[in-house]
Write a protein that holds these residues in place. Structure first.
Motif, short mmCIF file in Angstrom:
data_model
loop_
_atom_site.label_atom_id
_atom_site.label_comp_id
_atom_site.label_asym_id
_atom_site.label_seq_id
_atom_site.Cartn_x
_atom_site.Cartn_y
_atom_site.Cartn_z
N MET A 152 0.82 -1.20 0.00
CA MET A 152 0.00 0.00 0.00
C MET A 152 0.87 1.26 0.00
N ALA A 153 1.91 1.26 0.81
CA ALA A 153 2.80 2.42 0.89
C ALA A 153 3.47 2.69 -0.45
N LEU A 154 3.91 1.63 -1.13
CA LEU A 154 4.56 1.82 -2.43
C LEU A 154 3.54 2.26 -3.48
N ASP A 155 2.36 1.68 -3.46
CA ASP A 155 1.32 2.06 -4.43
C ASP A 155 0.93 3.52 -4.28
N GLU A 156 0.88 4.01 -3.04
CA GLU A 156 0.54 5.42 -2.82
C GLU A 156 1.59 6.35 -3.42
N ALA A 157 2.82 5.85 -3.53
CA ALA A 157 3.90 6.65 -4.14
C ALA A 157 4.03 6.36 -5.63
N ASN A 158 3.05 5.65 -6.19
CA ASN A 158 3.06 5.29 -7.60
C ASN A 158 4.29 4.48 -7.98
N GLY A 159 4.76 3.68 -7.01
CA GLY A 159 5.88 2.80 -7.29
C GLY A 159 7.22 3.50 -7.43
N LYS A 160 7.29 4.74 -6.91
CA LYS A 160 8.53 5.49 -7.11
C LYS A 160 8.97 6.20 -5.84
N ALA A 161 10.27 6.51 -5.83
CA ALA A 161 10.86 7.41 -4.83
C ALA A 161 11.40 8.58 -5.62
N GLY A 162 10.60 9.65 -5.72
CA GLY A 162 10.96 10.73 -6.64
C GLY A 162 10.82 10.24 -8.06
N ASP A 163 11.93 10.27 -8.83
CA ASP A 163 11.91 9.78 -10.21
C ASP A 163 12.43 8.36 -10.33
N ILE A 164 12.75 7.74 -9.22
CA ILE A 164 13.37 6.43 -9.23
C ILE A 164 12.31 5.34 -9.06
N GLN A 165 12.29 4.39 -9.98
CA GLN A 165 11.36 3.28 -9.90
C GLN A 165 11.80 2.34 -8.78
N VAL A 166 10.83 1.92 -7.95
CA VAL A 166 11.17 1.08 -6.80
C VAL A 166 10.36 -0.22 -6.84
N GLU A 167 11.04 -1.31 -6.59
CA GLU A 167 10.39 -2.62 -6.52
C GLU A 167 10.56 -3.19 -5.11
N LEU A 168 9.48 -3.76 -4.57
CA LEU A 168 9.57 -4.46 -3.30
C LEU A 168 9.89 -5.93 -3.58
N LEU A 169 10.98 -6.42 -2.97
CA LEU A 169 11.41 -7.79 -3.17
C LEU A 169 11.10 -8.56 -1.89
N PHE A 170 10.03 -9.36 -1.92
CA PHE A 170 9.54 -10.01 -0.71
C PHE A 170 10.22 -11.36 -0.47
N PHE A 171 10.51 -11.64 0.80
CA PHE A 171 11.06 -12.92 1.22
C PHE A 171 10.23 -13.46 2.39
N GLU A 172 10.05 -14.77 2.40
CA GLU A 172 9.28 -15.45 3.46
C GLU A 172 10.21 -15.89 4.59
N THR A 173 9.79 -15.69 5.84
CA THR A 173 10.62 -16.10 6.97
C THR A 173 10.05 -17.31 7.73
N THR A 174 8.93 -17.86 7.28
CA THR A 174 8.38 -19.05 7.92
C THR A 174 9.10 -20.28 7.41
N ASP A 175 9.60 -21.11 8.32
CA ASP A 175 10.34 -22.30 7.88
C ASP A 175 9.42 -23.50 7.75
N ASP A 176 9.99 -24.64 7.37
CA ASP A 176 9.20 -25.84 7.10
C ASP A 176 8.53 -26.40 8.36
N SER A 177 9.08 -26.07 9.53
CA SER A 177 8.49 -26.57 10.78
C SER A 177 7.33 -25.71 11.24
N GLY A 178 7.11 -24.58 10.56
CA GLY A 178 6.02 -23.69 10.94
C GLY A 178 6.45 -22.50 11.77
#
Length: 363
Positions: free
Chosen positions: A53-79
Protein backbone atom coordinates in the motif's frame (compact mmCIF):
# COMPACT_ATOMS: atom_id res chain seq x y z
CA UNK A 1 64.23 4.53 -24.94
CA UNK A 2 61.85 1.74 -24.00
CA UNK A 3 61.95 2.92 -20.39
CA UNK A 4 60.92 6.45 -21.41
CA UNK A 5 58.00 5.10 -23.46
CA UNK A 6 56.83 2.97 -20.54
CA UNK A 7 56.93 5.97 -18.19
CA UNK A 8 55.03 8.07 -20.72
CA UNK A 9 52.32 5.40 -21.04
CA UNK A 10 51.90 5.22 -17.29
CA UNK A 11 51.65 9.00 -16.98
CA UNK A 12 49.06 9.19 -19.75
CA UNK A 13 47.09 6.41 -18.09
CA UNK A 14 47.09 8.27 -14.79
CA UNK A 15 45.91 11.46 -16.47
CA UNK A 16 43.00 9.66 -18.12
CA UNK A 17 42.16 7.93 -14.82
CA UNK A 18 42.04 11.27 -13.04
CA UNK A 19 39.80 12.68 -15.70
CA UNK A 20 37.53 9.67 -15.34
CA UNK A 21 37.13 10.40 -11.61
CA UNK A 22 35.54 13.74 -12.47
CA UNK A 23 32.66 12.13 -14.33
CA UNK A 24 29.16 12.27 -12.89
CA UNK A 25 28.09 8.95 -11.32
CA UNK A 26 25.80 6.85 -13.51
CA UNK A 27 22.15 7.76 -13.11
CA UNK A 28 20.16 5.21 -11.14
CA UNK A 29 16.65 4.61 -12.50
CA UNK A 30 15.61 1.46 -10.63
CA UNK A 31 16.24 0.15 -7.11
CA UNK A 32 14.79 -2.55 -4.87
CA UNK A 33 13.73 -2.71 -1.24
CA UNK A 34 14.10 -6.17 0.29
CA UNK A 35 11.18 -6.98 2.63
CA UNK A 36 11.16 -10.07 4.86
CA UNK A 37 7.90 -11.14 6.49
CA UNK A 38 6.21 -14.18 8.06
CA UNK A 39 3.44 -14.36 5.46
CA UNK A 40 2.67 -17.89 6.63
CA UNK A 41 0.64 -16.26 9.43
CA UNK A 42 -2.06 -13.64 9.17
CA UNK A 43 -0.12 -10.76 10.65
CA UNK A 44 2.67 -11.33 8.11
CA UNK A 45 0.23 -11.11 5.20
CA UNK A 46 -1.26 -7.97 6.73
CA UNK A 47 2.22 -6.43 6.96
CA UNK A 48 2.85 -7.32 3.32
CA UNK A 49 -0.40 -5.60 2.33
CA UNK A 50 0.69 -2.48 4.20
CA UNK A 51 4.11 -2.43 2.55
CA UNK A 52 2.54 -2.69 -0.90
CA UNK A 53 0.00 0.00 0.00
CA UNK A 54 2.80 2.42 0.89
CA UNK A 55 4.56 1.82 -2.43
CA UNK A 56 1.32 2.06 -4.43
CA UNK A 57 0.54 5.42 -2.82
CA UNK A 58 3.90 6.65 -4.14
CA UNK A 59 3.06 5.29 -7.60
CA UNK A 60 5.88 2.80 -7.29
CA UNK A 61 8.53 5.49 -7.11
CA UNK A 62 10.86 7.41 -4.83
CA UNK A 63 10.96 10.73 -6.64
CA UNK A 64 11.91 9.78 -10.21
CA UNK A 65 13.37 6.43 -9.23
CA UNK A 66 11.36 3.28 -9.90
CA UNK A 67 11.17 1.08 -6.80
CA UNK A 68 10.39 -2.62 -6.52
CA UNK A 69 9.57 -4.46 -3.30
CA UNK A 70 11.41 -7.79 -3.17
CA UNK A 71 9.54 -10.01 -0.71
CA UNK A 72 11.06 -12.92 1.22
CA UNK A 73 9.28 -15.45 3.46
CA UNK A 74 10.62 -16.10 6.97
CA UNK A 75 8.38 -19.05 7.92
CA UNK A 76 10.34 -22.30 7.88
CA UNK A 77 9.20 -25.84 7.10
CA UNK A 78 8.49 -26.57 10.78
CA UNK A 79 6.02 -23.69 10.94
CA UNK A 80 8.23 -21.23 12.82
CA UNK A 81 7.19 -17.85 11.37
CA UNK A 82 10.28 -16.08 12.70
CA UNK A 83 13.08 -18.37 11.52
CA UNK A 84 16.52 -16.82 11.92
CA UNK A 85 17.83 -19.25 9.29
CA UNK A 86 15.25 -18.11 6.73
CA UNK A 87 16.02 -14.48 7.61
CA UNK A 88 19.71 -15.14 6.99
CA UNK A 89 18.93 -16.75 3.63
CA UNK A 90 16.90 -13.68 2.67
CA UNK A 91 19.69 -11.30 3.73
CA UNK A 92 22.24 -13.25 1.69
CA UNK A 93 20.04 -13.05 -1.40
CA UNK A 94 19.43 -9.35 -0.84
CA UNK A 95 23.16 -8.68 -0.58
CA UNK A 96 23.81 -10.53 -3.84
CA UNK A 97 21.25 -8.37 -5.68
CA UNK A 98 23.07 -5.12 -6.49
CA UNK A 99 19.77 -3.26 -6.93
CA UNK A 100 18.76 -3.78 -3.28
CA UNK A 101 19.58 -0.57 -1.41
CA UNK A 102 17.67 -1.04 1.87
CA UNK A 103 16.30 -3.97 3.88
CA UNK A 104 12.99 -3.96 5.75
CA UNK A 105 12.58 -6.95 8.04
CA UNK A 106 14.30 -8.66 10.95
CA UNK A 107 10.93 -8.46 12.68
CA UNK A 108 12.13 -10.31 15.79
CA UNK A 109 15.25 -9.71 17.84
CA UNK A 110 16.60 -13.21 17.04
CA UNK A 111 16.32 -12.50 13.31
CA UNK A 112 17.86 -9.06 13.75
CA UNK A 113 20.88 -10.44 15.61
CA UNK A 114 21.39 -12.94 12.79
CA UNK A 115 21.42 -10.54 9.84
CA UNK A 116 22.48 -7.09 11.01
CA UNK A 117 26.23 -7.92 10.85
CA UNK A 118 25.91 -9.41 7.34
CA UNK A 119 24.02 -6.41 6.01
CA UNK A 120 26.29 -3.99 7.86
CA UNK A 121 29.29 -5.31 5.93
CA UNK A 122 27.36 -4.70 2.70
CA UNK A 123 26.40 -1.10 3.67
CA UNK A 124 22.70 -2.06 3.63
CA UNK A 125 20.54 -0.30 6.21
CA UNK A 126 18.03 -2.41 8.14
CA UNK A 127 14.63 -0.98 9.06
CA UNK A 128 12.79 -3.22 11.53
CA UNK A 129 9.06 -2.84 12.18
CA UNK A 130 9.14 -4.86 15.38
CA UNK A 131 12.54 -5.96 16.81
CA UNK A 132 12.64 -4.71 20.40
CA UNK A 133 15.79 -6.11 22.09
CA UNK A 134 17.62 -3.18 23.74
CA UNK A 135 21.06 -4.67 23.07
CA UNK A 136 20.66 -4.18 19.34
CA UNK A 137 21.33 -0.48 19.84
CA UNK A 138 22.35 0.03 23.48
CA UNK A 139 25.22 -1.24 25.67
CA UNK A 140 24.79 -3.02 28.97
CA UNK A 141 22.52 -5.91 27.98
CA UNK A 142 24.70 -8.61 26.45
CA UNK A 143 28.41 -9.27 26.00
CA UNK A 144 29.77 -7.14 23.19
CA UNK A 145 26.43 -5.48 22.46
CA UNK A 146 25.72 -3.51 20.41
CA UNK A 147 29.17 -3.21 18.80
CA UNK A 148 29.36 -6.84 17.69
CA UNK A 149 26.45 -6.28 15.33
CA UNK A 150 28.30 -3.53 13.44
CA UNK A 151 31.64 -4.92 12.14
CA UNK A 152 32.21 -1.81 10.01
CA UNK A 153 31.98 0.36 13.13
CA UNK A 154 28.98 2.18 11.71
CA UNK A 155 25.46 1.62 13.02
CA UNK A 156 23.08 0.56 10.27
CA UNK A 157 20.02 -0.68 12.18
CA UNK A 158 16.94 1.48 12.64
CA UNK A 159 13.74 0.40 14.40
CA UNK A 160 10.27 1.88 14.27
CA UNK A 161 9.32 0.76 17.79
CA UNK A 162 10.56 1.32 21.30
CA UNK A 163 12.75 -1.31 22.96
CA UNK A 164 11.87 -3.91 25.59
CA UNK A 165 13.46 -1.93 28.40
CA UNK A 166 10.36 0.27 28.19
CA UNK A 167 7.91 -2.61 27.86
CA UNK A 168 9.33 -4.87 30.56
CA UNK A 169 9.77 -2.19 33.21
CA UNK A 170 6.40 -0.60 32.46
CA UNK A 171 4.67 -3.98 32.73
CA UNK A 172 6.23 -4.64 36.15
CA UNK A 173 5.09 -1.25 37.44
CA UNK A 174 1.64 -1.87 35.97
CA UNK A 175 1.45 -5.24 37.73
CA UNK A 176 2.19 -3.57 41.04
CA UNK A 177 -0.42 -0.85 40.41
CA UNK A 178 -2.98 -3.59 39.73
CA UNK A 179 -2.20 -5.12 43.10
CA UNK A 180 -0.37 -8.26 41.99
CA UNK A 181 2.46 -9.31 44.30
CA UNK A 182 3.39 -12.90 43.38
CA UNK A 183 4.57 -13.25 39.79
CA UNK A 184 5.44 -16.35 37.78
CA UNK A 185 7.62 -15.61 34.72
CA UNK A 186 7.85 -17.82 31.65
CA UNK A 187 9.50 -17.17 28.27
CA UNK A 188 9.71 -19.01 24.95
CA UNK A 189 13.56 -19.16 24.90
CA UNK A 190 13.69 -16.62 22.06
CA UNK A 191 15.89 -13.52 22.34
CA UNK A 192 12.68 -11.51 22.59
CA UNK A 193 11.09 -13.65 25.30
CA UNK A 194 14.22 -13.99 27.43
CA UNK A 195 15.04 -10.28 27.19
CA UNK A 196 11.52 -9.07 27.92
CA UNK A 197 10.96 -11.29 30.95
CA UNK A 198 14.47 -10.54 32.20
CA UNK A 199 13.79 -6.80 32.27
CA UNK A 200 10.41 -7.42 33.91
CA UNK A 201 12.10 -9.57 36.58
CA UNK A 202 14.76 -6.98 37.45
CA UNK A 203 12.14 -4.24 37.76
CA UNK A 204 9.75 -6.45 39.72
CA UNK A 205 12.42 -7.26 42.30
CA UNK A 206 13.28 -3.54 42.56
CA UNK A 207 9.59 -2.95 43.30
CA UNK A 208 9.62 -5.64 46.02
CA UNK A 209 7.34 -7.95 44.07
CA UNK A 210 7.86 -11.67 44.67
CA UNK A 211 9.12 -13.59 41.64
CA UNK A 212 8.07 -17.19 42.26
CA UNK A 213 10.02 -18.61 39.32
CA UNK A 214 11.39 -17.80 35.89
CA UNK A 215 10.56 -20.76 33.67
CA UNK A 216 10.98 -21.50 29.95
CA UNK A 217 9.23 -23.39 27.17
CA UNK A 218 10.29 -24.06 23.57
CA UNK A 219 7.48 -23.98 20.99
CA UNK A 220 9.55 -26.19 18.67
CA UNK A 221 9.40 -29.06 21.15
CA UNK A 222 6.05 -28.65 22.91
CA UNK A 223 2.99 -30.86 22.60
CA UNK A 224 -0.52 -30.44 24.05
CA UNK A 225 0.57 -32.73 26.87
CA UNK A 226 3.69 -30.72 27.73
CA UNK A 227 1.77 -27.44 27.60
CA UNK A 228 -0.75 -28.93 30.04
CA UNK A 229 2.03 -30.16 32.33
CA UNK A 230 3.72 -26.72 32.31
CA UNK A 231 0.39 -25.05 33.05
CA UNK A 232 -0.32 -27.34 36.02
CA UNK A 233 3.15 -26.62 37.40
CA UNK A 234 2.53 -22.86 37.16
CA UNK A 235 -0.94 -23.06 38.70
CA UNK A 236 0.42 -25.16 41.59
CA UNK A 237 2.80 -22.29 42.45
CA UNK A 238 -0.30 -20.11 43.12
CA UNK A 239 0.84 -16.89 41.44
CA UNK A 240 -1.28 -13.73 41.40
CA UNK A 241 -0.09 -13.12 37.85
CA UNK A 242 1.70 -15.06 35.09
CA UNK A 243 3.94 -12.91 32.89
CA UNK A 244 4.58 -14.46 29.46
CA UNK A 245 7.40 -13.48 27.12
CA UNK A 246 6.30 -15.15 23.88
CA UNK A 247 4.62 -14.65 20.52
CA UNK A 248 0.91 -15.41 20.31
CA UNK A 249 1.38 -16.94 16.87
CA UNK A 250 4.11 -19.31 18.00
CA UNK A 251 3.31 -21.06 21.25
CA UNK A 252 1.74 -18.17 23.15
CA UNK A 253 -1.87 -19.08 22.41
CA UNK A 254 -1.30 -22.75 23.25
CA UNK A 255 0.29 -21.87 26.60
CA UNK A 256 -2.50 -19.44 27.51
CA UNK A 257 -5.17 -21.98 26.61
CA UNK A 258 -3.44 -24.58 28.79
CA UNK A 259 -3.19 -22.14 31.69
CA UNK A 260 -6.85 -21.17 31.48
CA UNK A 261 -7.83 -24.83 31.24
CA UNK A 262 -5.88 -25.54 34.43
CA UNK A 263 -7.31 -22.45 36.13
CA UNK A 264 -9.94 -20.37 34.30
CA UNK A 265 -9.36 -17.42 36.64
CA UNK A 266 -5.57 -17.20 36.35
CA UNK A 267 -4.36 -13.69 35.51
CA UNK A 268 -2.02 -13.27 32.53
CA UNK A 269 0.14 -10.43 31.26
CA UNK A 270 2.60 -10.23 28.37
CA UNK A 271 4.34 -7.96 25.90
CA UNK A 272 3.60 -6.93 22.35
CA UNK A 273 4.01 -10.55 21.21
CA UNK A 274 0.56 -11.14 22.70
CA UNK A 275 -1.00 -8.23 20.80
CA UNK A 276 -0.83 -10.02 17.46
CA UNK A 277 -4.08 -10.38 15.55
CA UNK A 278 -3.91 -14.15 16.02
CA UNK A 279 -4.82 -13.93 19.69
CA UNK A 280 -7.93 -11.89 18.96
CA UNK A 281 -9.00 -14.25 16.19
CA UNK A 282 -8.45 -17.50 18.07
CA UNK A 283 -11.77 -18.87 19.28
CA UNK A 284 -12.57 -19.57 22.89
CA UNK A 285 -13.00 -17.64 26.11
CA UNK A 286 -9.57 -18.67 27.55
CA UNK A 287 -8.05 -15.85 25.49
CA UNK A 288 -10.16 -13.10 27.05
CA UNK A 289 -9.01 -10.75 29.81
CA UNK A 290 -5.28 -10.64 29.18
CA UNK A 291 -3.07 -7.67 30.03
CA UNK A 292 -0.45 -6.70 27.42
CA UNK A 293 1.88 -3.83 26.68
CA UNK A 294 2.80 -2.72 23.17
CA UNK A 295 5.94 -1.20 21.71
CA UNK A 296 3.88 0.96 19.38
CA UNK A 297 0.49 2.62 19.14
CA UNK A 298 -2.57 0.75 17.90
CA UNK A 299 -4.47 2.22 14.98
CA UNK A 300 -7.02 3.75 17.35
CA UNK A 301 -4.22 5.71 19.00
CA UNK A 302 -3.13 7.54 15.85
CA UNK A 303 -4.39 11.10 16.11
CA UNK A 304 -2.66 12.86 13.20
CA UNK A 305 -4.58 13.37 9.98
CA UNK A 306 -2.12 11.16 8.12
CA UNK A 307 -2.54 8.41 10.72
CA UNK A 308 -6.33 8.60 10.69
CA UNK A 309 -6.36 8.54 6.88
CA UNK A 310 -4.13 5.46 6.81
CA UNK A 311 -6.31 3.57 9.30
CA UNK A 312 -9.47 4.46 7.39
CA UNK A 313 -7.97 3.42 4.06
CA UNK A 314 -6.55 0.17 5.40
CA UNK A 315 -9.81 -0.75 7.11
CA UNK A 316 -11.90 0.01 4.03
CA UNK A 317 -9.53 -1.99 1.81
CA UNK A 318 -9.06 -5.08 4.01
CA UNK A 319 -12.22 -4.93 6.20
CA UNK A 320 -10.29 -4.90 9.49
CA UNK A 321 -8.27 -2.42 11.52
CA UNK A 322 -4.49 -2.44 11.12
CA UNK A 323 -2.39 -4.27 13.70
CA UNK A 324 0.31 -2.05 15.29
CA UNK A 325 3.02 -3.79 13.26
CA UNK A 326 1.05 -3.27 10.08
CA UNK A 327 1.40 0.42 10.85
CA UNK A 328 5.16 0.25 11.44
CA UNK A 329 5.69 -1.80 8.26
CA UNK A 330 3.79 0.80 6.24
CA UNK A 331 5.86 3.53 7.85
CA UNK A 332 9.12 1.66 7.21
CA UNK A 333 8.41 1.66 3.48
CA UNK A 334 7.54 5.37 3.58
CA UNK A 335 10.81 6.13 5.37
CA UNK A 336 12.79 4.01 2.91
CA UNK A 337 11.21 5.79 -0.08
CA UNK A 338 12.02 9.16 1.45
CA UNK A 339 15.63 8.17 2.04
CA UNK A 340 16.02 6.85 -1.51
CA UNK A 341 14.56 10.02 -2.99
CA UNK A 342 16.59 12.43 -0.87
CA UNK A 343 19.88 10.57 -0.67
CA UNK A 344 22.88 12.21 -2.31
CA UNK A 345 22.92 9.09 -4.47
CA UNK A 346 20.35 6.25 -4.33
CA UNK A 347 23.00 3.65 -3.54
CA UNK A 348 23.35 1.47 -0.47
CA UNK A 349 25.80 3.86 1.15
CA UNK A 350 23.81 6.90 0.05
CA UNK A 351 20.56 5.56 1.53
CA UNK A 352 22.32 4.54 4.74
CA UNK A 353 23.79 8.04 5.05
CA UNK A 354 20.36 9.59 4.61
CA UNK A 355 18.68 7.30 7.14
CA UNK A 356 21.35 8.21 9.67
CA UNK A 357 20.55 11.89 9.10
CA UNK A 358 16.89 11.86 8.10
CA UNK A 359 16.14 15.47 9.02
CA UNK A 360 12.50 16.55 8.86
CA UNK A 361 10.33 13.59 7.94
CA UNK A 362 6.62 13.64 8.59
CA UNK A 363 5.15 10.14 8.87
Amino acid sequence: MMRKIAILIILVSLVFSACGDDKEPAKVDNVKIAVTLPTGIEIGQDMKNAAQMALDEANGKAGDIQVELLFFETTDDSGNPFSAEKEREAATKAISDSQVVVYIGASTSSEAREVIPLLNKADIAVLSPAATAPGLTKPGYGAGEPGKYYPTGRHSFFRLVTSDEGQGSTAARWAKELGYTKIYLIDDTSDYGIGLTGIFEVTARDLDLTVLAHDHFNPDNETPETYAETARHIVDAQPDLVYIGAYASYGGIELIQALRTANPDIQIMGGDGLTEQDIADASGSPLNNIYATSATLPGSGLETQAGISFVDKYQSTYSKPPNPYVITTYEAVKVALYAIEHAESPTRRGVLDKLADLGDFSG
